[in-house]
Write a protein that holds these residues in place. Structure first.
Motif, PDB file in Angstrom:
ATOM      1  N   ALA A   1       0.836  -1.206   0.000  1.00 21.03           N
ATOM      2  CA  ALA A   1       0.000   0.000   0.000  1.00 21.03           C
ATOM      3  C   ALA A   1       0.868   1.253   0.000  1.00 21.03           C
ATOM      4  N   CYS A   2       1.949   1.224   0.759  1.00 26.09           N
ATOM      5  CA  CYS A   2       2.896   2.349   0.800  1.00 26.09           C
ATOM      6  C   CYS A   2       3.471   2.590  -0.596  1.00 26.09           C
ATOM      7  N   VAL A   3       3.890   1.533  -1.267  1.00 26.24           N
ATOM      8  CA  VAL A   3       4.461   1.651  -2.604  1.00 26.24           C
ATOM      9  C   VAL A   3       3.429   2.203  -3.586  1.00 26.24           C
ATOM     10  N   ARG A   4       2.205   1.695  -3.536  1.00 29.39           N
ATOM     11  CA  ARG A   4       1.160   2.203  -4.434  1.00 29.39           C
ATOM     12  C   ARG A   4       0.940   3.702  -4.221  1.00 29.39           C
ATOM     13  N   TYR A   5       0.922   4.116  -2.967  1.00 29.12           N
ATOM     14  CA  TYR A   5       0.714   5.535  -2.653  1.00 29.12           C
ATOM     15  C   TYR A   5       1.849   6.377  -3.228  1.00 29.12           C
TER      16      TYR A   5
ATOM     17  N   VAL B   1       0.706   0.911  15.205  1.00 26.70           N
ATOM     18  CA  VAL B   1      -0.196  -0.201  15.512  1.00 26.70           C
ATOM     19  C   VAL B   1      -0.712  -0.006  16.927  1.00 26.70           C
ATOM     20  N   PRO B   2      -1.865  -0.596  17.230  1.00 24.51           N
ATOM     21  CA  PRO B   2      -2.389  -0.450  18.587  1.00 24.51           C
ATOM     22  C   PRO B   2      -1.482  -1.104  19.618  1.00 24.51           C
TER      23      PRO B   2
ATOM     24  N   ALA C   1      -1.460  13.694   5.694  1.00 20.40           N
ATOM     25  CA  ALA C   1      -2.062  13.792   4.371  1.00 20.40           C
ATOM     26  C   ALA C   1      -2.807  12.522   3.988  1.00 20.40           C
ATOM     27  N   ALA C   2      -2.410  11.388   4.564  1.00 25.72           N
ATOM     28  CA  ALA C   2      -3.061  10.114   4.232  1.00 25.72           C
ATOM     29  C   ALA C   2      -2.874   9.134   5.375  1.00 25.72           C
ATOM     30  N   ARG C   3      -3.865   8.258   5.534  1.00 26.09           N
ATOM     31  CA  ARG C   3      -3.783   7.162   6.507  1.00 26.09           C
ATOM     32  C   ARG C   3      -4.259   5.912   5.791  1.00 26.09           C
ATOM     33  N   LEU C   4      -3.345   4.970   5.576  1.00 28.89           N
ATOM     34  CA  LEU C   4      -3.637   3.753   4.833  1.00 28.89           C
ATOM     35  C   LEU C   4      -3.827   2.600   5.806  1.00 28.89           C
ATOM     36  N   GLY C   5      -4.845   1.785   5.582  1.00 33.12           N
ATOM     37  CA  GLY C   5      -5.093   0.644   6.459  1.00 33.12           C
ATOM     38  C   GLY C   5      -6.513   0.629   6.950  1.00 33.12           C
ATOM     39  N   PRO C   6      -6.809  -0.177   7.946  1.00 35.62           N
ATOM     40  CA  PRO C   6      -5.866  -0.963   8.756  1.00 35.62           C
ATOM     41  C   PRO C   6      -5.413  -2.239   8.042  1.00 35.62           C
ATOM     42  N   PHE C   7      -4.205  -2.652   8.402  1.00 36.36           N
ATOM     43  CA  PHE C   7      -3.627  -3.874   7.886  1.00 36.36           C
ATOM     44  C   PHE C   7      -3.527  -4.889   9.026  1.00 36.36           C
ATOM     45  N   LEU C   8      -2.816  -5.967   8.803  1.00 32.56           N
ATOM     46  CA  LEU C   8      -2.671  -7.029   9.791  1.00 32.56           C
ATOM     47  C   LEU C   8      -2.253  -6.455  11.143  1.00 32.56           C
ATOM     48  N   SER C   9      -2.855  -6.934  12.203  1.00 33.46           N
ATOM     49  CA  SER C   9      -2.601  -6.509  13.588  1.00 33.46           C
ATOM     50  C   SER C   9      -3.030  -5.071  13.858  1.00 33.46           C
ATOM     51  N   GLY C  10      -3.830  -4.493  12.971  1.00 32.92           N
ATOM     52  CA  GLY C  10      -4.307  -3.132  13.189  1.00 32.92           C
ATOM     53  C   GLY C  10      -3.322  -2.054  12.806  1.00 32.92           C
ATOM     54  N   ARG C  11      -2.305  -2.407  12.029  1.00 28.87           N
ATOM     55  CA  ARG C  11      -1.286  -1.438  11.603  1.00 28.87           C
ATOM     56  C   ARG C  11      -1.890  -0.435  10.615  1.00 28.87           C
ATOM     57  N   TYR C  12      -1.446   0.818  10.721  1.00 24.77           N
ATOM     58  CA  TYR C  12      -1.756   1.861   9.740  1.00 24.77           C
ATOM     59  C   TYR C  12      -0.446   2.426   9.221  1.00 24.77           C
ATOM     60  N   VAL C  13      -0.444   2.840   7.961  1.00 23.89           N
ATOM     61  CA  VAL C  13       0.664   3.605   7.395  1.00 23.89           C
ATOM     62  C   VAL C  13       0.152   5.024   7.229  1.00 23.89           C
ATOM     63  N   GLU C  14       0.928   5.990   7.731  1.00 21.96           N
ATOM     64  CA  GLU C  14       0.531   7.391   7.652  1.00 21.96           C
ATOM     65  C   GLU C  14       1.557   8.194   6.858  1.00 21.96           C
TER      66      GLU C  14
END
Length: 197
Positions: free
Chosen positions: A48-52, A154-155, A179-192
């Motif tokens: 997701a980070c790469v796509r962004y 992640v939480p 500017a962006a918050r991607l996710g949530p992904f496995l274990s509740g991780r977000y990429v910001e």
């Protein structure tokens, strides 16, 4: 494995499995830490980070804590630099990438590039307080003229206190806004993605 199949799909699980076998063989040569064995194809947050980033105009991208450099391999940018504290994994990354990416052993202290369009710091914020990280990120923002920071969180319940559950609004300088918050992904991780205003 079922959870991984649902997250990234059969093809990515298969390709990642082949790469993991290769990485396991590379450990015998380079002796890097085993936690680098998890391939890009198994990490939805990395994809997701790469796509962004690839949907934006990236001239210079730096990845601190780059490991084997897999995120940088997939990013389209004029200049790509990867830093990691472990010299052994940097040597392996150079071998894998054939000189297309600049890899250096080190971290923020060895970062001399400026300006930087996107500074990636994913999946390595183990321990440390927000106050400790604030000084490091403030210095990088000014010294390296960073336009965007790419970070993750992640939480607390996923990995315990003082890990990835950081408030980036308190760490990054006041002139950066999310500017962006991607996710949530496995274990509740977000990429910001945080952008300088």
């Amino acid at each position: 494995m079922i959870r991984k199949l649902k997250e990234v799909g059969f093809r990515n699980v298969l390709v990642g499995g082949v790469k993991k076998v290769r990485y396991m063989q590379m450990i015998n040569t380079y002796h890097f830490d085993k936690w680098h064995l998890s391939p890009y194809e198994w990490k939805e947050y990395a994809q997701a980070c790469v796509r962004y980033l690839n949907s934006h105009n990236c001239k210079t991208v730096v990845d601190i804590g780059c490991g084997l450099g897999e995120i940088l391999q997939h990013i389209k940018a004029d200049k790509k630099i990867g830093l990691d504290l472990q010299e052994e994994v940097i040597m392996a990354a150079r071998d894998l990438n054939g000189g297309k990416i600049d890899f250096l052993a080190g971290s923020f202290g060895e970062l001399t590039e400026h300006p930087i369009d996107y500074l990636i710091t994913l999946n390595f914020m183990h321990g440390g307080t927000q106050e400790e990280w604030a000084e490091t990120y403030h210095t990088a923002a000014v010294q390296n003229d960073v336009a965007h920071f790419v970070v993750d969180t992640v939480p607390e319940k996923a990995f315990g206190p003082n890990t990835h559950c950081l408030d980036w609004g308190r760490i990054l300088p006041d002139n950066y806004k999310r500017a962006a918050r991607l996710g949530p992904f496995l274990s509740g991780r977000y990429v910001e993605v945080w952008e300088r205003q």
